[in-house]
Design a protein around this motif. Structure first.
Motif, PDB file in Angstrom:
ATOM      1  N   LYS A   1      14.208  86.665 -36.997  1.00  0.00           N
ATOM      2  CA  LYS A   1      13.697  87.231 -35.483  1.00  0.00           C
ATOM      3  C   LYS A   1      12.721  88.400 -36.155  1.00  0.00           C
ATOM      4  O   LYS A   1      12.811  89.593 -36.858  1.00  0.00           O
ATOM      5  N   VAL A   2      11.042  87.990 -35.983  1.00  0.00           N
ATOM      6  CA  VAL A   2      10.597  89.666 -36.553  1.00  0.00           C
ATOM      7  C   VAL A   2       9.397  89.170 -35.227  1.00  0.00           C
ATOM      8  O   VAL A   2       9.523  88.302 -34.472  1.00  0.00           O
ATOM      9  N   ARG A   3       8.725  90.410 -34.933  1.00  0.00           N
ATOM     10  CA  ARG A   3       7.679  90.769 -33.910  1.00  0.00           C
ATOM     11  C   ARG A   3       6.346  90.730 -33.894  1.00  0.00           C
ATOM     12  O   ARG A   3       5.981  91.732 -34.329  1.00  0.00           O
ATOM     13  N   LEU A   4       5.614  89.576 -33.255  1.00  0.00           N
ATOM     14  CA  LEU A   4       3.995  90.061 -33.796  1.00  0.00           C
ATOM     15  C   LEU A   4       3.897  91.219 -32.395  1.00  0.00           C
ATOM     16  O   LEU A   4       3.545  90.998 -31.468  1.00  0.00           O
ATOM     17  N   TYR A   5       3.263  92.223 -32.810  1.00  0.00           N
ATOM     18  CA  TYR A   5       3.081  93.004 -32.019  1.00  0.00           C
ATOM     19  C   TYR A   5       1.366  93.087 -31.699  1.00  0.00           C
ATOM     20  O   TYR A   5       0.584  92.517 -32.143  1.00  0.00           O
ATOM     21  N   GLY A   6       0.963  93.309 -30.437  1.00  0.00           N
ATOM     22  CA  GLY A   6      -0.245  93.295 -29.170  1.00  0.00           C
ATOM     23  C   GLY A   6      -0.900  94.100 -28.520  1.00  0.00           C
ATOM     24  O   GLY A   6      -0.119  95.177 -27.832  1.00  0.00           O
ATOM     25  N   GLY A   7      -1.653  94.491 -27.964  1.00  0.00           N
ATOM     26  CA  GLY A   7      -3.327  95.165 -26.925  1.00  0.00           C
ATOM     27  C   GLY A   7      -4.064  95.598 -27.596  1.00  0.00           C
ATOM     28  O   GLY A   7      -4.525  95.127 -28.659  1.00  0.00           O
ATOM     29  N   PRO A   8      -4.966  96.113 -26.836  1.00  0.00           N
ATOM     30  CA  PRO A   8      -5.946  96.799 -27.652  1.00  0.00           C
ATOM     31  C   PRO A   8      -6.373  97.190 -29.054  1.00  0.00           C
ATOM     32  O   PRO A   8      -4.640  97.646 -29.066  1.00  0.00           O
ATOM     33  N   TYR A   9      -6.921  96.547 -29.447  1.00  0.00           N
ATOM     34  CA  TYR A   9      -7.229  96.614 -31.624  1.00  0.00           C
ATOM     35  C   TYR A   9      -7.335  98.298 -31.447  1.00  0.00           C
ATOM     36  O   TYR A   9      -6.874  98.712 -32.423  1.00  0.00           O
ATOM     37  N   ARG A  10      -7.698  98.951 -30.520  1.00  0.00           N
ATOM     38  CA  ARG A  10      -7.820 100.941 -30.719  1.00  0.00           C
ATOM     39  C   ARG A  10      -6.497 100.981 -30.332  1.00  0.00           C
ATOM     40  O   ARG A  10      -6.365 102.252 -30.865  1.00  0.00           O
ATOM     41  N   ASP A  11      -5.333 101.132 -30.040  1.00  0.00           N
ATOM     42  CA  ASP A  11      -3.899 101.542 -30.335  1.00  0.00           C
ATOM     43  C   ASP A  11      -3.426 100.962 -30.896  1.00  0.00           C
ATOM     44  O   ASP A  11      -2.271 100.881 -31.473  1.00  0.00           O
TER      45      ASP A  11
ATOM     46  N   GLY B   1       8.296  91.074 -44.402  1.00  0.00           N
ATOM     47  CA  GLY B   1       8.597  92.280 -43.361  1.00  0.00           C
ATOM     48  C   GLY B   1       7.185  93.442 -43.174  1.00  0.00           C
ATOM     49  O   GLY B   1       8.021  93.934 -42.631  1.00  0.00           O
ATOM     50  N   HIS B   2       6.656  93.057 -42.891  1.00  0.00           N
ATOM     51  CA  HIS B   2       5.360  94.633 -42.366  1.00  0.00           C
ATOM     52  C   HIS B   2       5.582  93.796 -40.994  1.00  0.00           C
ATOM     53  O   HIS B   2       5.453  92.886 -40.580  1.00  0.00           O
ATOM     54  N   GLU B   3       5.014  94.925 -40.119  1.00  0.00           N
ATOM     55  CA  GLU B   3       4.903  94.483 -38.634  1.00  0.00           C
ATOM     56  C   GLU B   3       3.422  94.723 -38.465  1.00  0.00           C
ATOM     57  O   GLU B   3       2.515  95.078 -39.209  1.00  0.00           O
ATOM     58  N   VAL B   4       2.965  93.541 -38.099  1.00  0.00           N
ATOM     59  CA  VAL B   4       1.896  93.038 -37.875  1.00  0.00           C
ATOM     60  C   VAL B   4       1.642  93.178 -36.380  1.00  0.00           C
ATOM     61  O   VAL B   4       2.300  92.896 -35.550  1.00  0.00           O
ATOM     62  N   TYR B   5       0.206  94.328 -36.077  1.00  0.00           N
ATOM     63  CA  TYR B   5      -0.526  94.230 -34.622  1.00  0.00           C
ATOM     64  C   TYR B   5      -1.329  93.472 -34.552  1.00  0.00           C
ATOM     65  O   TYR B   5      -2.320  93.202 -35.666  1.00  0.00           O
ATOM     66  N   VAL B   6      -2.165  92.445 -33.462  1.00  0.00           N
ATOM     67  CA  VAL B   6      -2.678  91.904 -33.825  1.00  0.00           C
ATOM     68  C   VAL B   6      -3.808  92.355 -32.571  1.00  0.00           C
ATOM     69  O   VAL B   6      -2.951  92.440 -31.461  1.00  0.00           O
ATOM     70  N   GLY B   7      -4.896  92.508 -31.945  1.00  0.00           N
ATOM     71  CA  GLY B   7      -5.885  93.246 -30.701  1.00  0.00           C
ATOM     72  C   GLY B   7      -6.912  92.896 -30.439  1.00  0.00           C
ATOM     73  O   GLY B   7      -7.323  92.009 -31.717  1.00  0.00           O
ATOM     74  N   CYS B   8      -7.252  92.636 -29.661  1.00  0.00           N
ATOM     75  CA  CYS B   8      -8.850  92.827 -29.524  1.00  0.00           C
ATOM     76  C   CYS B   8      -9.280  94.004 -27.942  1.00  0.00           C
ATOM     77  O   CYS B   8      -8.994  94.965 -28.412  1.00  0.00           O
TER      78      CYS B   8
END
Length: 151
Positions: A14-24, A74-81
Motif C-alpha cells: 500500500k502506498v499513499r499519495l498525500y495532498g492538500g494546499p501546495y504551500r503546505d 518508495g518516495h513519498e509524493v505530495y500533490v497540491g493546488c
C-alpha cells in the motif's frame, strides 16, 4: 495530526499519495504542483492548471508518469493546488484511473476528500482521459514495488 492522503495498492504494497494546499508540501516529499498561480514555488513536477479548470492532458500524463515512478521507488509524493481539493483531487482521480479503479472520482472522494474534483468539467475530464499509455508502466510499478517489499 495525520496528513491527508489517498491510499493506493502497488502490487502487494500500500502506498499513499498525500495532498492538500501546495504551500503546505513537506520539503522532503516529491512535489507535484497543480496550481498555475503557484508556479513560482519549487516543485518536482508542475502541471499548471487554472483554478476550477483542467490541465493540458499531456502535461497531466507526464505528471502521472513521474508520480507513479516516485511511488514505485518508495518516495513519498505530495500533490497540491491552492486549496488542495479540486485540482489535487483531479490528479488523484487520474492516478486512480491509471491504477485501474472503475470509478476513480468516487474512490478519491471516499478516501481523500468528499468534495475532491470540484467541477463538472473536471469530472468529464477524468471520464474522458486516455491513460492507456500508462497502463504498462502501472503494471511495472506494481511488480517493482512488490519486489522492493521483499528485499
Amino acid at each position: 495530526m495525520e496528513k491527508l492522503n489517498c491510499p493506493f495498492r502497488l502490487g502487494i504494497k500500500k502506498v499513499r499519495l498525500y495532498g492538500g494546499p501546495y504551500r503546505d508540501r513537506p520539503k522532503d516529499m516529491f512535489g507535484i504542483n497543480m496550481a498555475a498561480e503557484l508556479e513560482h514555488l519549487p516543485s518536482d513536477i508542475m502541471v499548471p492548471t487554472r483554478d476550477f479548470s483542467v490541465p493540458n492532458p499531456q502535461a497531466l500524463l507526464t505528471g502521472l508518469r513521474e508520480g507513479l515512478l516516485s511511488l514505485a521507488t518508495g518516495h513519498e509524493v505530495y500533490v497540491g493546488c491552492m486549496g488542495g481539493i479540486g485540482r489535487t483531487g483531479l490528479y488523484m482521480a487520474a492516478m486512480a484511473k491509471v491504477l485501474g479503479h472503475k470509478d476513480p472520482v468516487a474512490y478519491v472522494r471516499k478516501h481523500y476528500k468528499a468534495h475532491a474534483v470540484e467541477t463538472e468539467e473536471q469530472q468529464e475530464f477524468i471520464d474522458e482521459l486516455d491513460v492507456s499509455s500508462l497502463r504498462l508502466l502501472a503494471i511495472q510499478a506494481k511488480v517493482f514495488r512488490s519486489l522492493l517489499f521483499w528485499m
